[in-house]
Scaffold this active site. Structure first.
Site, short mmCIF file in Angstrom:
data_model
loop_
_atom_site.label_atom_id
_atom_site.label_comp_id
_atom_site.label_asym_id
_atom_site.label_seq_id
_atom_site.Cartn_x
_atom_site.Cartn_y
_atom_site.Cartn_z
N TYR A 178 15.19 -14.56 13.36
CA TYR A 178 15.50 -14.56 11.92
C TYR A 178 16.45 -15.72 11.60
CZ TYR A 178 16.71 -12.68 7.29
OH TYR A 178 16.89 -12.51 5.94
N SER A 198 18.96 -17.36 3.45
CA SER A 198 19.82 -16.26 3.90
C SER A 198 21.20 -16.81 4.23
CB SER A 198 19.19 -15.64 5.15
OG SER A 198 20.11 -14.81 5.83
P1 NAP Z 1 12.00 -6.12 2.10
O1 NAP Z 1 12.25 -5.05 1.11
O2 NAP Z 1 11.72 -5.78 3.51
O3 NAP Z 1 10.90 -7.10 1.53
C1 NAP Z 1 10.20 -8.03 2.33
C2 NAP Z 1 8.95 -8.41 1.61
O4 NAP Z 1 8.17 -9.30 2.45
C3 NAP Z 1 8.07 -7.19 1.32
O5 NAP Z 1 7.41 -7.37 0.11
C4 NAP Z 1 7.09 -7.27 2.48
O6 NAP Z 1 5.88 -6.58 2.24
C5 NAP Z 1 6.87 -8.76 2.54
N1 NAP Z 1 6.22 -9.10 3.80
C6 NAP Z 1 6.70 -8.99 5.04
N2 NAP Z 1 5.76 -9.35 5.94
C7 NAP Z 1 4.66 -9.68 5.24
C8 NAP Z 1 3.36 -10.11 5.59
N3 NAP Z 1 2.97 -10.27 6.85
N4 NAP Z 1 2.46 -10.36 4.61
C9 NAP Z 1 2.82 -10.18 3.31
N5 NAP Z 1 4.03 -9.77 2.91
C10 NAP Z 1 4.94 -9.52 3.86
O7 NAP Z 1 13.30 -7.04 2.19
P2 NAP Z 1 14.05 -7.95 1.12
O8 NAP Z 1 15.48 -7.81 1.44
O9 NAP Z 1 13.58 -7.71 -0.25
O10 NAP Z 1 13.59 -9.38 1.65
C11 NAP Z 1 13.05 -10.37 0.81
C12 NAP Z 1 13.47 -11.73 1.36
O11 NAP Z 1 14.88 -11.85 1.21
C13 NAP Z 1 13.17 -11.93 2.83
O12 NAP Z 1 12.74 -13.25 3.06
C14 NAP Z 1 14.52 -11.69 3.47
O13 NAP Z 1 14.64 -12.34 4.70
C15 NAP Z 1 15.44 -12.26 2.44
N6 NAP Z 1 16.83 -11.83 2.49
C16 NAP Z 1 17.18 -10.54 2.27
C17 NAP Z 1 18.54 -10.20 2.31
C18 NAP Z 1 19.02 -8.80 2.06
O14 NAP Z 1 20.23 -8.56 2.15
N7 NAP Z 1 18.19 -7.86 1.74
C19 NAP Z 1 19.50 -11.17 2.58
C20 NAP Z 1 19.09 -12.48 2.79
C21 NAP Z 1 17.76 -12.80 2.74
P3 NAP Z 1 5.70 -5.05 2.78
O15 NAP Z 1 6.53 -4.19 1.87
O16 NAP Z 1 4.25 -4.85 2.66
O17 NAP Z 1 6.21 -5.05 4.19
#
Ligand code: NAP
Length: 252
Positions: free
Chosen positions: A157, A144
């Site tokens: 986080y 991130s």
């Molecule tokens: P998201 O849509 O909330 O996706 C998060 C994913 O993690 C979902 O598939 C979620 O499953 C899964 N997850 C969470 N807790 C879990 C658990 N206990 N067991 C299994 N799966 C779990 O958000 P995203 O933005 O795509 O995030 C993906 C990654 O990118 C994360 O590591 C996040 O920190 C990182 N990130 C995102 C951004 C951004 O701007 N969006 C920026 C930097 C980093 P469920 O749908 O079942 O909850």
């Protein structure tokens, strides 16, 4: 000339692949020719359809990554689905927002468990397989901007993603000579569930947008190229980097 980005014949395990960045990464790897093992606690129907449309083999493993309990099953099912695991993308992650002064132990532990503890031990289990079968592999951690910066109101986080950047470097140092590339991608601000609260806050949302040189939030598909690069032989001499894909945010 051979295509250094070709993933034909590879099997990639992608955690949290049902939605957002994980889904986009799974689809990009599938389009590059990899079979996909999608790991998560929610249904993977949409991801399965998109990956199969790209011509990829697809298998899903139901697992809650808040504890270490499902790790053995994830490894066993992934190996059964693909014979061997070539690529691991540690994407699953959560965020909790509250002022540091009142942040709870639960919001600390929940985030650290998914984002760092399970990520480390799943990586360890899969790396053991990669080392045993002697063909190495590619590990990609989803870090991130909070791997570089402090942020506000997200203490666990920031700690988890800063820790993940350090872990990426440590594992690269230990495993590079064993044929495993360990790298990370640091996404900037992307339109996913993770950033919904930020985007709903008009003031924060416009402050963020004003700082992104390219002038827009990221779409999950914007991560595909970096993921394919780090998963493919094109990155064979790349170890321990945290690659920002952020529309220029960190350059400002
Ligand atoms: P998201 O849509 O909330 O996706 C998060 C994913 O993690 C979902 O598939 C979620 O499953 C899964 N997850 C969470 N807790 C879990 C658990 N206990 N067991 C299994 N799966 C779990 O958000 P995203 O933005 O795509 O995030 C993906 C990654 O990118 C994360 O590591 C996040 O920190 C990182 N990130 C995102 C951004 C951004 O701007 N969006 C920026 C930097 C980093 P469920 O749908 O079942 O909850």
């Amino acid at each position: 000339m051979t295509n250094a980005f070709d993933l034909a014949g590879k099997t990639a395990v992608v955690t949290g692949a049902n939605t957002g960045l994980g889904q986009a990464i799974a689809v990009a790897l599938a389009q590059a020719g990899s079979a996909i093992v999608a790991v998560g606690r929610s249904g993977m129907d949409e991801t399965e359809r998109l990956c199969r449309d790209a011509g990829a083999r697809f298998h899903s493993v139901k697992a809650d990554l808040s504890s270490l309990e499902p790790i053995e099953q994830i490894v066993a099912e992934s190996v059964a689905a693909g014979e061997r695991i070539d690529i691991l993308v540690n994407n699953a992650g959560i965020i909790r927002r509250a002022d540091a002064i009142s942040f709870t132990e639960k919001d600390w532990d929940d985030v650290m468990n998914v984002n760092l503890k399970t990520t480390f031990f799943l990586t360890q289990a899969i790396a053991r397989r990669m080392i045993e079968d002697g063909r190495g592999g590619k590990i990609i951690n989803i870090a991130s901007l909070l791997s570089f910066q402090g942020g506000i109101r997200i203490p666990s986080y920031t700690a988890s993603k800063s820790g993940l950047a350090g872990l990426t470097r440590l594992l690269a140092c230990e495993w590079a000579a064993k044929g495993i590339n360990v790298n990370a991608i640091a996404p900037g601000y992307f339109v996913t569930n993770n950033t919904e609260a930020l985007r709903d806050d008009q003031k924060r949302s416009s402050e963020i947008l004003a700082r992104i040189p390219v002038g827009r939030w990221g779409n999950p598909a914007d991560l595909g190229g970096a993921a394919v690069f780090l998963a493919s032989s094109a990155s064979d001499y790349v170890h321990g980097v945290v690659l920002p894909v952020d529309g220029g945010w960190l350059a400002r």
